[in-house]
Design a protein around this motif. Structure first.
Motif, PDB file in Angstrom:
ATOM      1  N   LEU A   1       0.283  10.842   2.021  1.00  0.00           N
ATOM      2  CA  LEU A   1      -0.543   9.571   2.513  1.00  0.00           C
ATOM      3  C   LEU A   1      -1.859  10.176   2.717  1.00  0.00           C
ATOM      4  N   LYS A   2      -1.952  11.076   3.820  1.00  0.00           N
ATOM      5  CA  LYS A   2      -3.182  11.883   4.447  1.00  0.00           C
ATOM      6  C   LYS A   2      -3.954  12.253   3.220  1.00  0.00           C
ATOM      7  N   ALA A   3      -3.350  13.302   2.534  1.00  0.00           N
ATOM      8  CA  ALA A   3      -3.861  13.825   1.395  1.00  0.00           C
ATOM      9  C   ALA A   3      -4.530  12.955   0.236  1.00  0.00           C
ATOM     10  N   VAL A   4      -3.775  11.901   0.048  1.00  0.00           N
ATOM     11  CA  VAL A   4      -4.568  11.063  -1.045  1.00  0.00           C
ATOM     12  C   VAL A   4      -5.617  10.135  -0.436  1.00  0.00           C
ATOM     13  N   LEU A   5      -5.466   9.702   0.974  1.00  0.00           N
ATOM     14  CA  LEU A   5      -6.634   8.957   1.649  1.00  0.00           C
ATOM     15  C   LEU A   5      -7.839   9.870   1.798  1.00  0.00           C
ATOM     16  N   LYS A   6      -7.365  11.243   2.334  1.00  0.00           N
ATOM     17  CA  LYS A   6      -8.882  11.858   2.433  1.00  0.00           C
ATOM     18  C   LYS A   6      -9.367  12.351   1.097  1.00  0.00           C
ATOM     19  N   GLU A   7      -8.803  12.469  -0.178  1.00  0.00           N
ATOM     20  CA  GLU A   7      -9.427  12.573  -1.419  1.00  0.00           C
ATOM     21  C   GLU A   7     -10.132  11.324  -1.828  1.00  0.00           C
ATOM     22  N   ALA A   8      -9.765  10.086  -1.398  1.00  0.00           N
ATOM     23  CA  ALA A   8     -10.254   8.961  -1.490  1.00  0.00           C
ATOM     24  C   ALA A   8     -11.645   8.535  -0.580  1.00  0.00           C
ATOM     25  N   GLY A   9     -11.638   9.352   0.246  1.00  0.00           N
ATOM     26  CA  GLY A   9     -12.881   9.108   1.460  1.00  0.00           C
ATOM     27  C   GLY A   9     -12.430   8.139   2.342  1.00  0.00           C
ATOM     28  N   ALA A  10     -11.133   8.006   2.471  1.00  0.00           N
ATOM     29  CA  ALA A  10     -10.473   7.362   3.531  1.00  0.00           C
ATOM     30  C   ALA A  10      -9.654   7.970   4.601  1.00  0.00           C
ATOM     31  N   THR A  11      -8.988   7.561   5.616  1.00  0.00           N
ATOM     32  CA  THR A  11      -8.095   8.077   6.657  1.00  0.00           C
ATOM     33  C   THR A  11      -7.105   6.946   7.096  1.00  0.00           C
ATOM     34  N   LEU A  12      -6.187   7.524   7.919  1.00  0.00           N
ATOM     35  CA  LEU A  12      -5.344   6.514   8.342  1.00  0.00           C
ATOM     36  C   LEU A  12      -5.748   5.515   9.354  1.00  0.00           C
ATOM     37  N   ASP A  13      -7.002   5.797   9.785  1.00  0.00           N
ATOM     38  CA  ASP A  13      -7.722   4.940  10.745  1.00  0.00           C
ATOM     39  C   ASP A  13      -8.336   3.681   9.853  1.00  0.00           C
ATOM     40  N   THR A  14      -8.272   3.940   8.626  1.00  0.00           N
ATOM     41  CA  THR A  14      -8.911   2.896   7.699  1.00  0.00           C
ATOM     42  C   THR A  14      -8.317   2.154   6.785  1.00  0.00           C
ATOM     43  N   VAL A  15      -6.865   2.332   7.047  1.00  0.00           N
ATOM     44  CA  VAL A  15      -6.012   1.800   6.428  1.00  0.00           C
ATOM     45  C   VAL A  15      -5.942   0.241   6.927  1.00  0.00           C
ATOM     46  N   ILE A  16      -5.790  -0.933   6.056  1.00  0.00           N
ATOM     47  CA  ILE A  16      -5.585  -2.182   6.389  1.00  0.00           C
ATOM     48  C   ILE A  16      -4.384  -2.870   6.308  1.00  0.00           C
ATOM     49  N   LYS A  17      -3.345  -2.257   5.159  1.00  0.00           N
ATOM     50  CA  LYS A  17      -2.417  -2.890   4.884  1.00  0.00           C
ATOM     51  C   LYS A  17      -1.359  -1.586   4.542  1.00  0.00           C
ATOM     52  N   ALA A  18      -0.048  -1.548   5.027  1.00  0.00           N
ATOM     53  CA  ALA A  18       0.779  -0.640   4.707  1.00  0.00           C
ATOM     54  C   ALA A  18       2.057  -1.741   4.102  1.00  0.00           C
ATOM     55  N   THR A  19       2.678  -0.907   3.001  1.00  0.00           N
ATOM     56  CA  THR A  19       4.089  -1.520   2.647  1.00  0.00           C
ATOM     57  C   THR A  19       4.995  -0.366   2.803  1.00  0.00           C
ATOM     58  N   VAL A  20       5.967  -0.456   3.307  1.00  0.00           N
ATOM     59  CA  VAL A  20       7.338   0.525   3.723  1.00  0.00           C
ATOM     60  C   VAL A  20       8.403  -0.100   2.791  1.00  0.00           C
ATOM     61  N   PHE A  21       9.023   0.649   1.762  1.00  0.00           N
ATOM     62  CA  PHE A  21      10.441   0.357   1.461  1.00  0.00           C
ATOM     63  C   PHE A  21      11.396   1.519   1.835  1.00  0.00           C
ATOM     64  N   ILE A  22      12.464   0.757   2.455  1.00  0.00           N
ATOM     65  CA  ILE A  22      13.348   1.817   2.875  1.00  0.00           C
ATOM     66  C   ILE A  22      14.804   1.627   2.188  1.00  0.00           C
ATOM     67  N   LYS A  23      15.540   2.512   2.116  1.00  0.00           N
ATOM     68  CA  LYS A  23      16.755   2.665   1.465  1.00  0.00           C
ATOM     69  C   LYS A  23      17.747   1.798   2.252  1.00  0.00           C
ATOM     70  N   SER A  24      17.872   1.904   3.693  1.00  0.00           N
ATOM     71  CA  SER A  24      18.543   1.177   4.676  1.00  0.00           C
ATOM     72  C   SER A  24      18.095   0.880   5.719  1.00  0.00           C
ATOM     73  N   MET A  25      18.097  -0.515   5.894  1.00  0.00           N
ATOM     74  CA  MET A  25      17.593  -1.178   7.223  1.00  0.00           C
ATOM     75  C   MET A  25      18.102  -0.556   8.398  1.00  0.00           C
ATOM     76  N   ASP A  26      19.238   0.508   8.189  1.00  0.00           N
ATOM     77  CA  ASP A  26      19.664   1.012   9.505  1.00  0.00           C
ATOM     78  C   ASP A  26      18.886   2.111   9.997  1.00  0.00           C
ATOM     79  N   ASP A  27      17.896   2.662   9.010  1.00  0.00           N
ATOM     80  CA  ASP A  27      16.820   3.451   9.381  1.00  0.00           C
ATOM     81  C   ASP A  27      15.529   3.224   9.860  1.00  0.00           C
ATOM     82  N   PHE A  28      15.486   1.618  10.057  1.00  0.00           N
ATOM     83  CA  PHE A  28      14.184   1.064  10.490  1.00  0.00           C
ATOM     84  C   PHE A  28      13.721   1.866  11.651  1.00  0.00           C
TER      85      PHE A  28
END
Length: 124
Positions: free
Chosen positions: A56-83
């Protein structure tokens, strides 16, 4: 619209791009725990989540963004036990800046990954 592509993150494994910029917003494709060379990180869910953030940091950097400019994240997980483990790693990357987030358990992820994350960010 502008396509984002970097060799610092894994190449798209289908008919899509690593991300797109529309006006001043960057939309990433979901990142799974593949290395930039396309090899799957077969470690535990924490190791996989760290690799996802590296991508994510690599694609954000290429786009001219950073983790600090993220406004929304969507997390998909295989098991809620790993939450809690995923949330612990997630908190290392979003400690003071806390974007909006959704987290859903899914039946299966590409390459049988344990976690996938996509983001929307503001670009400079």
């Amino acid at each position: 619209m502008k396509k984002v592509q970097t060799n610092e993150a894994p190449a798209a494994i289908g008919p899509y791009s690593q991300g797109m910029i529309v006006d001043n917003l960057f939309f990433s494709s979901g990142q799974i725990p593949l290395t930039a060379s396309g090899e799957m990180v077969n470690g535990d869910v924490k190791e996989q989540t760290h690799q996802v953030f590296k991508n994510l940091k690599a694609v954000l950097k290429e786009a001219g963004a950073t983790l600090d400019t993220v406004i929304k994240a969507t997390v998909f997980i295989k098991s809620m036990d790993d939450f809690s483990s995923i949330n612990e790693v997630y908190g290392e990357y979003f400690s003071t800046h806390k974007p909006a987030r959704s987290c859903v358990e899914v039946a299966r992820l590409p390459k049988d990954a344990l976690v996938e994350i996509e983001v929307i960010a503001l670009v400079n």
